[in-house]
Design a protein around this motif. Structure first.
Motif, PDB file in Angstrom:
ATOM      1  N   VAL A  22       0.835  -1.197   0.000  1.00  0.00           N
ATOM      2  CA  VAL A  22       0.000   0.000   0.000  1.00  0.00           C
ATOM      3  C   VAL A  22       0.873   1.253   0.000  1.00  0.00           C
ATOM      4  O   VAL A  22       0.624   2.194  -0.759  1.00  0.00           O
ATOM      5  N   SER A  23       1.909   1.271   0.820  1.00  0.00           N
ATOM      6  CA  SER A  23       2.807   2.429   0.859  1.00  0.00           C
ATOM      7  C   SER A  23       3.477   2.659  -0.488  1.00  0.00           C
ATOM      8  O   SER A  23       3.575   3.793  -0.959  1.00  0.00           O
ATOM      9  N   SER A  24       3.906   1.583  -1.118  1.00  0.00           N
ATOM     10  CA  SER A  24       4.517   1.691  -2.443  1.00  0.00           C
ATOM     11  C   SER A  24       3.517   2.195  -3.473  1.00  0.00           C
ATOM     12  O   SER A  24       3.844   3.043  -4.312  1.00  0.00           O
ATOM     13  N   SER A  25       2.300   1.692  -3.410  1.00  0.00           N
ATOM     14  CA  SER A  25       1.255   2.118  -4.333  1.00  0.00           C
ATOM     15  C   SER A  25       0.975   3.605  -4.190  1.00  0.00           C
ATOM     16  O   SER A  25       0.861   4.333  -5.187  1.00  0.00           O
ATOM     17  N   ILE A  26       0.877   4.065  -2.956  1.00  0.00           N
ATOM     18  CA  ILE A  26       0.621   5.486  -2.710  1.00  0.00           C
ATOM     19  C   ILE A  26       1.794   6.322  -3.221  1.00  0.00           C
ATOM     20  O   ILE A  26       1.595   7.348  -3.882  1.00  0.00           O
ATOM     21  N   ALA A  27       3.007   5.878  -2.956  1.00  0.00           N
ATOM     22  CA  ALA A  27       4.196   6.623  -3.386  1.00  0.00           C
ATOM     23  C   ALA A  27       4.293   6.709  -4.907  1.00  0.00           C
ATOM     24  O   ALA A  27       4.826   7.693  -5.436  1.00  0.00           O
ATOM     25  N   ARG A  37      -6.880   4.968  -8.401  1.00  0.00           N
ATOM     26  CA  ARG A  37      -6.557   4.438  -7.076  1.00  0.00           C
ATOM     27  C   ARG A  37      -7.675   4.773  -6.094  1.00  0.00           C
ATOM     28  O   ARG A  37      -8.144   3.910  -5.343  1.00  0.00           O
ATOM     29  N   THR A  38      -8.142   5.996  -6.101  1.00  0.00           N
ATOM     30  CA  THR A  38      -9.215   6.414  -5.198  1.00  0.00           C
ATOM     31  C   THR A  38     -10.491   5.622  -5.470  1.00  0.00           C
ATOM     32  O   THR A  38     -11.157   5.158  -4.536  1.00  0.00           O
TER      33      THR A  38
END
Length: 130
Positions: A22-27, A37-38
């Motif tokens: 998830v952190s990678s996806s957001i970054a 994504r939203t």
């Protein structure tokens, strides 16, 4: 859509896919990809994955069958990891792909099995390194 739906979606997404993903996806999200994504976080994770009709393990099993039969290897790899997080055993994943091979063709089941083996090897290497 409410912020509550989005927040619930991010929570479930982190629990199923893992916070590192998830952190990678957001970054890696930019202005172009943010609407998708939203949309996925709210609707897929905040709504469908939160419904009481199936537990997460069952949803993971369904996803493995659907993503493999639809030839979506990038998503399949993500959901192989998610299935393991949701207590689907490696042997069960193999059985799912045998079922896929029966109904969707041996090449489809073979590709999914090959991707699962690669993903398992990556997970095992990460566990040894970590």
């Amino acid at each position: 859509m409410s912020d509550e739906l989005y927040e619930r979606g991010e929570k479930i997404r982190g629990e199923v896919l893992g916070q590192a993903y998830v952190s990678s996806s957001i970054a890696n999200t930019d202005a172009f990809s943010e609407p998708m994504r939203t949309f996925a976080v709210r609707n897929l994770w905040g709504d469908i994955w939160a419904r009481p009709g199936l537990d997460r393990r069952a949803r993971s099993i369904v996803n493995l069958a659907l993503l493999s039969s639809a030839n979506r290897p990038a998503e399949l790899k993500i959901h192989i990891r998610a299935a393991l997080n949701n207590d689907v055993k490696r042997e069960e994943i193999g059985e799912i792909f045998l079922q896929v091979a029966l109904y969707c063709g041996v090449p489809t089941g073979s590709d999914a099995t090959r991707l699962a083996k690669q993903t398992f090897a990556e997970i095992d290497a990460e566990a040894k390194a970590g």
